[in-house]
Design an enzyme around this catalytic site. Structure first.
Site, short mmCIF file in Angstrom:
data_model
loop_
_atom_site.label_atom_id
_atom_site.label_comp_id
_atom_site.label_asym_id
_atom_site.label_seq_id
_atom_site.Cartn_x
_atom_site.Cartn_y
_atom_site.Cartn_z
N ASP A 1 0.83 -1.20 0.00
CA ASP A 1 0.00 0.00 0.00
C ASP A 1 0.87 1.26 0.00
O ASP A 1 0.57 2.24 -0.67
CB ASP A 1 -0.89 0.04 1.24
CG ASP A 1 -1.69 -1.23 1.47
OD1 ASP A 1 -1.13 -2.32 1.26
OD2 ASP A 1 -2.85 -1.12 1.89
N GLU B 1 -5.86 -11.96 -3.34
CA GLU B 1 -5.59 -12.88 -2.23
C GLU B 1 -6.61 -14.01 -2.11
O GLU B 1 -6.54 -14.82 -1.19
CB GLU B 1 -5.48 -12.08 -0.92
CG GLU B 1 -4.24 -11.19 -0.92
CD GLU B 1 -4.21 -10.16 0.21
OE1 GLU B 1 -5.28 -9.90 0.79
OE2 GLU B 1 -3.12 -9.65 0.51
N LYS C 1 -10.54 -11.01 -5.35
CA LYS C 1 -10.75 -10.04 -4.27
C LYS C 1 -10.59 -8.62 -4.81
O LYS C 1 -11.28 -7.71 -4.41
CB LYS C 1 -9.72 -10.32 -3.18
CG LYS C 1 -9.83 -9.46 -1.95
CD LYS C 1 -8.76 -9.87 -0.93
CE LYS C 1 -8.80 -9.01 0.32
NZ LYS C 1 -7.66 -9.31 1.22
#
Lengths: 777, 777
Positions: free
Chosen positions: A354, A496, A609
């Site tokens: 991130d 994921e 996801k």
């Protein structure tokens, strides 16, 4: 629920809560949290409520409770809470009647205020205004003010306020109890020390009172309890008089840069001097100082203006900038940005990709010194990354999926939520097999260099970082005899929901890119900077390593588009089961699919996801044709649940790239609503740093179409229909630019002269920017 | 606030709270706490409130958080809490309207119930009945029932309920997180392990639902969070239907007697089998079983009947008996009674002299097996006491002022509340210089022996315990050359407002008594039990020690009455400053004097915290004349603030002895009100074990006038004016007696025949009791 309130000149600067709802405390605690990169404090109210999460974090003060847990940011003593009893009634908005409630985070000044009238169960009508700041001028200072008056009655007030070190991280106590002291009959002082990392925290707090602006001394009693020191004040105000309480507090630690060699006694003495000085200024002056700093550091430095039919859009981007500042350590290169900033216990204060892929571009493009700090953090963490590689039988630098203190290495927890089928906790594989983080770091460093041309950074840190990561990847490749290619097996990509796959496209392409880039840098260094090459050769056995790279680079397997132009996300994704996904695509809260399937089952369904192939297109966009991009969008987006907050902004940018501005805008709004939106539970564990960084990317990289391609800056705007103007700053190769985009004009002003001119690509045409350009499009 | 409600046959059996006031949660949590000597659970409500203290303790599972803190009873995972949402409103008595509220602790059955009607903010009228027990039959079992129905609407219910190990002791986390599992799709299972003492706790919990008595299956979702496993149930009931929820839970630990050698895996398997068996019985049967046990173990075994104009008196003595059972470990001689029982964090679960001098007599006189257990605990703790003596340069057994696990030795914390003058924490000297605890233990063992004639106890434990304590005292004496006497200097007596005094009368007399008694036992043993003498000679060098005792016994300084017949409490008390004490005597909360003076200043004032000379008169009553007792009462009582809960009952008994029944009764009532009375803050940290034991002593030793004098039982009743009848049991030398006292008749029935007769002194006349006696007085 949450929206902007127009207040004089402060249009689109204020995030407001107009109704207090105890079921949703976490929302405002997180999105209205305050901070300065050094510390972060959730916006828990002065009075306490069941379900509140009262957090005070100081960056990088990680502690590990025991061997069975991973290190995390410990929840330091609370300074904010006050128990206020008025004419026998303890302030609590569950009881009595509340009128005119408004809680406002002023993004411009960083001040949080809360005002309301409370009619007590006894019928007294009492008006309150609470104000609070975490100083951007002196990063150790927290200041509070409470103004209270009763219209219809004399007000007897009892106030308990002080320092409370009974706080935990959801029950986990990270501190040993240190000394509690009262100094000079007014300065509350408390020491606490992390149990394993042995970091001392020193907290001070001092109160002052005024009645209708005159000094006032209530009776006071000093109290100590376990891990607590506080005052009990008793006083009164006549009907209509305003009682004003100021509480100025400070936090310092022995981890602070410059305090590492300080003895605890020295630090204690130093902080006492500092709190005396700072508290003597009073709340209002502290607010002015901090507010000035917000202008200097953010609003005047990197102003972004949006003219939209929906003023909310301007608020959303300011909200993003506000939090990008609160979460980012400008003062210290030994820490990075955490997945929840400093606004919650979620992800334990750890840094993920991130930081590099979602947050860093904002700084790289507009505040390069801050960006460099964050990259230096990764360089300083190399020892942990090298240990991780070694522990796993690889070479080079294998960065941890979750990163904490410099030497910690991998800190991803191993166990997660309950498996609905087996009743056991689910194993979290990210720390073992989600390995793309290393390429992401290399990519971020490369991007920083491309945009800044910061040679010093490269010489000192950048080359070593990138080459060592490439070394890891070349050792990670597995030769497949049958296909005569190097594979990357047993991996997890960004998606994921697919564990233990082979040849995740994103991972393979990024590994290939990392090595390819390393080859070109190595050859360049050999040629142009032989001394640096030699130093790196000693550290990384570069001669040998380069041979390996050259031998393997063209035999790394890169998944190609199939007949339908779809690139397989991994070796088996396209063969997995298809199920109806509408229910999960329309979910109210993320993760709904796990109410029906366990992770093993989800692994065997064509469902994602988050962006996986899409983020690949975004980072390495010139490798893929528009046709391929469109085909993959059409294939994967309907299978993507956006269960990660990292997903929407990437999709928005790609939608801009593909020319679908409506969709891009819709996705931008959705991304902004992850924190600012009406779902009141999404931010409980903290704000979403990646999504907030992504908002800036939606605006600048998406709508503004800014990209770095082949070493030069490209601007290809795609303004949303509702936008008439977008203005934003960039810092390119040391020069400050101001870009203004309207529906048919691009205006660029270069305000500095580091370079006499810059080459700029605007909508696929090259231009020379001396000092100003205005292009119709 | 709290009083007895007549309910059919249950007159004076029920402690009731009729109004729920959130400011005073601690009161009912403590006094309505439930337990069985193995575990104790505070009566925190199913729904949570700010300020609640939610404790679950298992006796003797001590853990030390770190080196800077002392060991304490850790707060285990909570089983009780339930979040109940009804038609969108979370149950919370702050909101909506509450009608017909009643929380009742049924002392007879041990059941706690709470019923009320809650009109939600949405206008639905919902009736609740919560019931709860901690089983006295199976000490590991906790059972709950919730019955909910809505009169005027369909009821949508959401329930979150499970096991929550996020609990701390005021912020101190004593456990590492262990495995969380769901077994067989219904049994919630959680393991937690104390951090330092490494005791594993295994908790299980299972839910079942009924709708109007028919089995009902709501939808359910298993959830795991940090240190938490719980279900989220969703269901509904039609208007008028009663939804009934049962939750049966269990707690076991690897410290449990019989489980010490059990592996954790074995224990987990064992507890799963047990919870299956117990939960299959259902709440009502578990209640019946436990209630039967209350009758067998307490109400039928040691019934006490009071006929008073104030029925509250009967309730008070039952309340005392109830808690004497909940706090006392009958099942295990490795633990004692803590100062707050198992009802709060106060005093950290440590045992003080409260156990021997205030609690033990109840058991010694009426349930000797339990008393013996508690004395064996001290014997088993000898190693710590010997180490403490050695560490301080003494011989023999110097018992810790505060005692925890057997080997721990001294565990008194070193730092207490804030000093109002210096701003520093106050040093707690008790652990260093409050040394009378050792004599108190010797006295209690002696008293036990006098009353029971349990030779086996003496041979195995009693002699060694008492002689080793005497050995400590003779080594502790300091020769004063000038006065040619042995002094005991730098000491603290029971009156803790006098630190560092010399020759505290209580301490000197009790030390003298201990040595004198040891001499007589030693000579007796030499003569009658030479093998035991020889064993003790080997352990304690008894030959030598006896010589020292004989040499010193008559030269120990025993402060004598002065001309005004006042015995100086210590060498300097009578010379200290006198100040007006009315303000503090009339205080609402104890410790008011510390708002004006710090401890150092209080040390220099003629003011006492609690009985000091008075407790000496009580324990060694035959040494002092009535004249001396009266003179000292008149001198000291006006200077005694009763700031300790140990003070009032002693004063009440002495008032009885001195013939002032009115005062004795007044003090009994005050003592009973320490926990049961209208001051809503007194019990926050737990019930007052010593005061509760003292209540029994007020009744039996005071009003009943029961005493052991020169080896025989004396009864000399002083019934309060408002009492017409008192009936209580005694067990003397193995024989069970029932004593009934009316205003002019004493009736004694001997129901067993261990001794063919007993000699009894009634009002200074000797009688022979064969099977029954009735004496007019």
């Amino acid at each position: 629920m949450l929206y902007d309130k127009k207040r004089g000149n402060l249009e689109n600067w204020i995030v407001t809560e107009e109704v207090f709802d105890k079921r949703y405390l976490g929302k405002c605690e997180a999105i209205m949290s305050q901070g300065n990169g050094y510390m972060g404090i959730r916006a828990a109210t002065e009075e306490t409520y069941i379900g509140e999460v009262r957090n005070t974090f100081v960056g990088a003060t990680f502690n590990r409770f025991d061997e069975s847990e991973v290190t995390e940011l410990p929840n330091a003593a609370d300074l904010i809470q006050m128990e206020i009893e008025l004419n026998g009634h303890i302030l609590n908005l569950d009881s009595g009647i509340v009128k005119g409630y408004s809680r406002d985070l002023n993004l411009r000044s960083g001040e949080l205020t809360r005002s309301f009238v409370w009619i007590t169960p006894g019928g007294d009508e009492i008006s309150f205004k609470f104000s609070r700041l975490v100083s951007l001028r002196n990063k150790h200072i927290v200041a509070q003010k409470a103004e209270i008056s009763c219209v219809n009655n004399k007000l007897d007030i009892r106030l308990k306020s002080g320092i409370n070190a009974q706080m935990t991280n959801s029950g986990v106590q990270h501190f040993t109890e240190g000394e509690k002291r009262l100094y000079e009959g007014e300065y509350l002082h408390l020491v606490q020390t992390t149990t394993q990392s042995k970091i001392d925290f020193v907290l001070n707090s001092v109160h002052s009172f005024k009645l209708d602006n005159s000094a006032y001394e209530p009776s006071s009693l000093i109290m100590m309890d376990r891990r607590k020191i506080y005052y009990e004040f008793k006083g009164f105000a006549l009907g209509g008089q305003v009682l004003s309480i100021e509480k100025i507090s400070s936090i310092n630690t022995t981890r602070d840069m410059g305090s590492e060699d300080c003895s605890l006694q020295e630090l204690r003495a130093k902080t006492l001097e500092a709190i005396k000085l700072e508290s003597s200024k009073g709340y209002d002056r502290l607010l002015n100082e901090s507010s000035e700093e917000w202008d200097n550091q953010v609003w005047n430095k990197t102003p972004i203006e949006v003219e939209s039919e929906n003023p909310y859009d301007q608020l959303a981007i300011r909200f993003a900038q506000y939090h990008l500042r609160t979460m980012t350590p400008m003062h210290d290169n030994r820490m990075s940005v955490a997945a929840k900033g400093l606004s919650g216990e979620g992800y334990k204060g750890h840094s993920f990709w991130d930081a590099e892929i979602f947050v860093l571009p904002y700084f790289t493009y507009s505040d390069p010194a801050a960006a460099r700090n964050l990259l230096e953090y990764r360089y300083l963490s190399l020892s942990g990354a090298r240990r991780k590689a070694q522990d796993n039988g690889y070479e080079g630098a294998m960065f941890p999926w979750e990163s904490a203190w410099l030497e910690d290495g991998e800190v991803t927890p191993v166990w997660g939520a309950a498996d609905i089928v087996t009743g056991k906790a689910t194993k979290i594989w990210s720390g073992f097999i989600e390995q793309h983080i290393s390429s992401d770091i290399a990519y971020a460093a490369w991007q920083y260099y491309q945009i800044t041309r910061d040679e010093e950074f490269m010489d000192m840190y950048g080359y070593e970082l990138m080459l060592d990561i490439a070394k890891f990847w070349s050792s990670r490749l597995e030769w497949n005899e049958e296909r005569q290619r190097y594979h990357i097996n047993n991996i997890m990509g960004p998606d994921e929901y697919k564990e233990h796959v082979n040849n995740n496209a994103f991972t393979n392409y990024m590994a290939h890119w990392t090595i390819k880039n390393a080859i070109s840098y190595s050859e360049e260094l050999k040629d142009k900077k032989p001394d640096i090459y030699e130093r790196l050769n000693r550290v990384l056995e570069l001669d040998e390593t380069l041979k390996t790279w050259l031998d393997r680079i063209d035999r790394i397997y890169l998944p190609k588009p199939n007949e339908q132009q779809v690139i397989p996300q991994d070796d088996t994704y396209l063969q997995k089961k298809l199920i109806p996904l509408a229910k999960y695509k329309n979910q109210e809260n993320v993760g709904l699919i796990f109410k029906d399937y366990n992770l093993e089952q989800v692994n065997n369904i064509q469902v994602s996801k988050q962006a996986d192939i899409m983020i690949l297109f975004y980072l390495l966009e010139s490798l893929f044709t528009k046709e391929v991009k469109t085909a993959n969008w059409s294939y994967y987006e309907p299978k993507t649940l956006h269960d990660s907050s990292l997903s929407l902004s990437t999709h928005s940018i790609l939608a801009s790239d593909l020319g679908d501005s409506d969709l891009a805008y819709e996705l931008f709004r959705k991304a902004s609503e992850i924190d600012l939106g009406p779902n009141m539970k999404t931010s409980d564990h903290g704000i979403h740093a990646a999504s907030i960084g992504g908002l800036w990317q939606c605006v600048v990289n998406g709508f503004g179409g800014v990209r770095l391609l082949d070493g030069e800056i490209r601007i290809a705007p795609h303004l949303p229909k509702s936008w008439s103007r977008l203005k934003f700053p960039l810092v390119i190769k040391g020069d400050s630019l101001l870009i203004e985009v309207t529906r048919n004009l691009i205006k660029i002003i270069k305000t500095t002269q580091v370079n006499s001119y810059l080459e700029i690509n605007i909508n696929n045409q090259k231009y020379i920017l001396d000092s100003e350009l205005a292009i119709n499009y």
